[in-house]
Design a protein around this motif. Structure first.
Motif, mmCIF file in Angstrom:
data_model
loop_
_atom_site.group_PDB
_atom_site.id
_atom_site.type_symbol
_atom_site.label_atom_id
_atom_site.label_comp_id
_atom_site.label_asym_id
_atom_site.label_seq_id
_atom_site.Cartn_x
_atom_site.Cartn_y
_atom_site.Cartn_z
ATOM 1 N N ARG A 210 -21.081 -7.712 -37.878
ATOM 2 C CA ARG A 210 -22.437 -7.801 -38.387
ATOM 3 C C ARG A 210 -22.436 -7.220 -39.788
ATOM 4 O O ARG A 210 -21.751 -6.227 -40.061
ATOM 5 C CB ARG A 210 -23.416 -7.047 -37.499
ATOM 6 N N GLU A 211 -23.195 -7.826 -40.694
ATOM 7 C CA GLU A 211 -23.141 -7.404 -42.097
ATOM 8 C C GLU A 211 -24.320 -6.510 -42.463
ATOM 9 O O GLU A 211 -25.466 -6.771 -42.100
ATOM 10 C CB GLU A 211 -23.108 -8.617 -43.027
ATOM 11 N N LEU A 212 -24.007 -5.454 -43.198
ATOM 12 C CA LEU A 212 -25.008 -4.613 -43.839
ATOM 13 C C LEU A 212 -24.801 -4.761 -45.343
ATOM 14 O O LEU A 212 -23.784 -4.318 -45.884
ATOM 15 C CB LEU A 212 -24.840 -3.146 -43.429
ATOM 16 N N ARG A 213 -25.737 -5.422 -46.002
ATOM 17 C CA ARG A 213 -25.594 -5.715 -47.428
ATOM 18 C C ARG A 213 -26.291 -4.653 -48.256
ATOM 19 O O ARG A 213 -27.479 -4.380 -48.073
ATOM 20 C CB ARG A 213 -26.195 -7.095 -47.734
ATOM 21 N N LEU A 214 -25.557 -4.036 -49.176
ATOM 22 C CA LEU A 214 -26.119 -3.027 -50.063
ATOM 23 C C LEU A 214 -26.339 -3.627 -51.448
ATOM 24 O O LEU A 214 -25.590 -4.513 -51.884
ATOM 25 C CB LEU A 214 -25.196 -1.811 -50.170
ATOM 26 N N ASN A 215 -27.368 -3.150 -52.135
ATOM 27 C CA ASN A 215 -27.779 -3.710 -53.417
ATOM 28 C C ASN A 215 -27.586 -2.719 -54.558
ATOM 29 O O ASN A 215 -27.493 -1.501 -54.333
ATOM 30 C CB ASN A 215 -29.249 -4.127 -53.353
ATOM 31 N N PRO A 216 -27.551 -3.205 -55.817
ATOM 32 C CA PRO A 216 -27.486 -2.293 -56.964
ATOM 33 C C PRO A 216 -28.674 -1.333 -56.967
ATOM 34 O O PRO A 216 -29.767 -1.674 -56.503
ATOM 35 C CB PRO A 216 -27.538 -3.249 -58.167
ATOM 36 N N LEU A 217 -28.463 -0.158 -57.509
ATOM 37 C CA LEU A 217 -29.494 0.869 -57.510
ATOM 38 C C LEU A 217 -30.466 0.695 -58.679
ATOM 39 O O LEU A 217 -30.078 0.210 -59.758
ATOM 40 C CB LEU A 217 -28.865 2.265 -57.596
ATOM 41 N N THR A 218 -31.697 1.089 -58.462
ATOM 42 C CA THR A 218 -32.669 1.149 -59.540
ATOM 43 C C THR A 218 -32.342 2.346 -60.427
ATOM 44 O O THR A 218 -31.614 3.258 -60.008
ATOM 45 C CB THR A 218 -34.083 1.318 -58.981
ATOM 46 N N PRO A 219 -32.884 2.389 -61.649
ATOM 47 C CA PRO A 219 -32.643 3.571 -62.498
ATOM 48 C C PRO A 219 -33.065 4.876 -61.828
ATOM 49 O O PRO A 219 -32.390 5.899 -61.991
ATOM 50 C CB PRO A 219 -33.489 3.279 -63.739
ATOM 51 N N GLU A 220 -34.160 4.849 -61.054
ATOM 52 C CA GLU A 220 -34.623 6.073 -60.384
ATOM 53 C C GLU A 220 -33.622 6.529 -59.327
ATOM 54 O O GLU A 220 -33.289 7.721 -59.233
ATOM 55 C CB GLU A 220 -35.992 5.833 -59.742
ATOM 56 N N ASP A 221 -33.141 5.572 -58.518
ATOM 57 C CA ASP A 221 -32.146 5.923 -57.499
ATOM 58 C C ASP A 221 -30.828 6.335 -58.138
ATOM 59 O O ASP A 221 -30.128 7.222 -57.629
ATOM 60 C CB ASP A 221 -31.928 4.746 -56.544
ATOM 61 N N MET A 222 -30.482 5.701 -59.255
ATOM 62 C CA MET A 222 -29.269 6.076 -59.978
ATOM 63 C C MET A 222 -29.358 7.525 -60.442
ATOM 64 O O MET A 222 -28.396 8.299 -60.302
ATOM 65 C CB MET A 222 -29.068 5.155 -61.182
ATOM 66 N N HIS A 223 -30.517 7.888 -60.972
ATOM 67 C CA HIS A 223 -30.726 9.263 -61.436
ATOM 68 C C HIS A 223 -30.511 10.255 -60.288
ATOM 69 O O HIS A 223 -29.821 11.276 -60.443
ATOM 70 C CB HIS A 223 -32.140 9.406 -62.001
ATOM 71 N N SER A 224 -31.083 9.942 -59.128
ATOM 72 C CA SER A 224 -30.952 10.830 -57.963
ATOM 73 C C SER A 224 -29.502 10.935 -57.513
ATOM 74 O O SER A 224 -29.013 12.023 -57.181
ATOM 75 C CB SER A 224 -31.820 10.309 -56.812
ATOM 76 N N ALA A 225 -28.810 9.799 -57.497
ATOM 77 C CA ALA A 225 -27.421 9.799 -57.040
ATOM 78 C C ALA A 225 -26.516 10.560 -57.997
ATOM 79 O O ALA A 225 -25.622 11.314 -57.566
ATOM 80 C CB ALA A 225 -26.931 8.358 -56.884
ATOM 81 N N LEU A 226 -26.739 10.402 -59.289
ATOM 82 C CA LEU A 226 -25.917 11.116 -60.268
ATOM 83 C C LEU A 226 -26.196 12.619 -60.223
ATOM 84 O O LEU A 226 -25.284 13.435 -60.361
ATOM 85 C CB LEU A 226 -26.185 10.569 -61.673
ATOM 86 N N THR A 227 -27.458 12.975 -60.019
ATOM 87 C CA THR A 227 -27.808 14.393 -59.911
ATOM 88 C C THR A 227 -27.133 15.009 -58.695
ATOM 89 O O THR A 227 -26.610 16.131 -58.751
ATOM 90 C CB THR A 227 -29.328 14.559 -59.821
ATOM 91 N N GLN A 228 -27.129 14.284 -57.567
ATOM 92 C CA GLN A 228 -26.469 14.773 -56.366
ATOM 93 C C GLN A 228 -24.975 14.986 -56.604
ATOM 94 O O GLN A 228 -24.374 15.933 -56.072
ATOM 95 C CB GLN A 228 -26.658 13.789 -55.208
ATOM 96 N N ALA A 229 -24.368 14.103 -57.422
ATOM 97 C CA ALA A 229 -22.938 14.205 -57.704
ATOM 98 C C ALA A 229 -22.619 15.286 -58.731
ATOM 99 O O ALA A 229 -21.447 15.530 -59.025
ATOM 100 C CB ALA A 229 -22.401 12.860 -58.186
#
Length: 383
Positions: A210-229
């Motif tokens: 079964r497939e779970l398709r992930l999509n490119p991040l929005t700038p807001e989500d990108m900001h959160s992900a980079l901050t977490q990293a």
């Protein structure tokens, strides 16, 4: 080299490994789809987690692994057929013993299938381990190690989770061996296959997942992900644009100062007096020397992206809505002012890609390869 010091083939250098990343941003739809399957007691044994590189596929796989290994067996249904509790999140307490064991790669209920050390003999692999060199693909002997894990007797009758990172790297024999395991999965085993290009996998592997398709991040989500990293994300809108919504690519751009390098590339073709040859020579010379390999690879990536954005600008009649660097829109519009020019840029992009691959295969001097590419772009710009 200790295990703590050893590099890992599925880790972005300088960033936390996905198993150490607890939060996932921008992929709520995929998480909801998986939880729906759990709550409906239709948990499939094989899952294909697909999407562009760097959008959180491995992070989702590890979140699922933690969730499943802390999920009470009663969640499959009580002794008297009573309905199991509904789950609304994949979150697991980071202090849970399973979380600790997963971070340490010591959780007995998880098997991580990834590329091993290069070499066909034990001595060759030991040498590669000392040098940090990995094989270019996942080999069949590494898949065979999975057989014992899937058929071992779990003392508590618990679940087992397999993470394949990534399925794209399986060679033919390894893919066929994995297919047999997907065809006859043991009870309470879940296999999570990560794939950046699922169309290249065996159709029979895709059909059993079964497939779970992930999509490119929005700038807001990108900001959160980079901050977490642990990275500064002040330039996240531009960074997200240039990285195509990929956190992994954004981290690479940050580490190699990709925004500045892209700005330097565009500056070669922005001078009103014409092509800036001395600037081109200076850029090419920075691609040579110790430690320049990563910068060279980054420039090749940015060249491909530049040509793609040129072709799209000409085809659509307008530049991208978000500028990756200042004045990009003006430069793209000047160089790709018509559909005819768009076709030219698309054609030259393919030619340059072929030249680059050939140049790398014959170990052409990076500076020469960069100059050849830049001159070709200039010829097309003035044609």
């Amino acid at each position: 080299m200790s295990d703590e010091q050893a590099p890992e083939p599925d880790r972005v250098e300088g960033a936390p490994h996905p198993r150490e990343t607890l939060a996932l941003f921008g992929q709520e739809s995929a998480e909801t789809d998986f939880l729906t399957a759990v709550n409906s007691q239709r948990l499939h044994h094989g899952w294909l987690i697909s999407g562009p590189k760097g959008v959180g596929k491995a992070t989702l796989a590890w979140r699922i692994a933690r969730f499943l290994l802390t999920l009470p067996l009663e969640a499959e249904g009580g002794l008297f057929g009573d309905a199991p509790p509904e789950h609304t999140s994949l979150n697991v307490d980071p202090e849970h013993p399973v979380s600790h064991r997963i971070r340490a790669l010591s959780e007995p209920g998880v098997f991580l299938l990834r590329r091993g050390w290069a070499g066909s003999t034990d001595s060759a692999r030991d040498k590669s381990r000392q040098e940090g060199k990995f094989a270019s693909e996942i080999r069949v002997n590494e898949v065979r190690e999975l057989t014992g894990f899937l058929h071992m007797s779990m003392a508590d009758g618990g679940r087992r989770v397999v993470i394949v990172d990534s399925a794209d790297e399986l060679n033919v024999n390894a893919a066929n061996a994995l297919l047999k395991m997907l065809e006859e999965p043991p009870a309470r085993a879940v296999m999570l296959l990560i794939s950046h290009q699922p169309s290249r996998l065996l159709p029979t592997i895709r059909s059993r997942c079964r497939e779970l398709r992930l999509n490119p991040l929005t700038p807001e989500d990108m900001h959160s992900a980079l901050t977490q990293a642990g990275f500064e994300a002040a330039e996240s809108p531009a960074l997200s644009e240039l990285a195509g919504g990929s956190v992994g690519e954004a981290l690479r751009l940050l580490q190699q100062d990709g925004l500045t390098l892209y700005s330097e590339l565009l500056a070669l073709f922005s001078a009103r007096q014409g092509f800036d040859r001395p600037r081109a020579l200076n850029l090419a010379n920075t691609m040579v020397g110790r430690g320049a390999e990563a910068r060279f690879e980054m420039l090749l990536t940015l060249l491909d992206l530049f040509l793609l954005r040129l072709a799209r600008t000409g085809a659509l009649g307008q530049p991208p809505m978000v500028e990756a660097v200042p004045n990009e829109a003006q430069i793209l519009s000047q160089l790709a002012h018509s559909p005819y020019k768009a076709r030219q840029w698309a054609q030259v992009a393919q030619e340059i890609s072929d030249r680059t691959q050939h140049g790398k295969s014959v170990n052409l001097d990076p500076a020469s390869l960069v100059l050849d590419t830049v001159f070709k772009i200039h010829e097309t710009a003035v044609a």
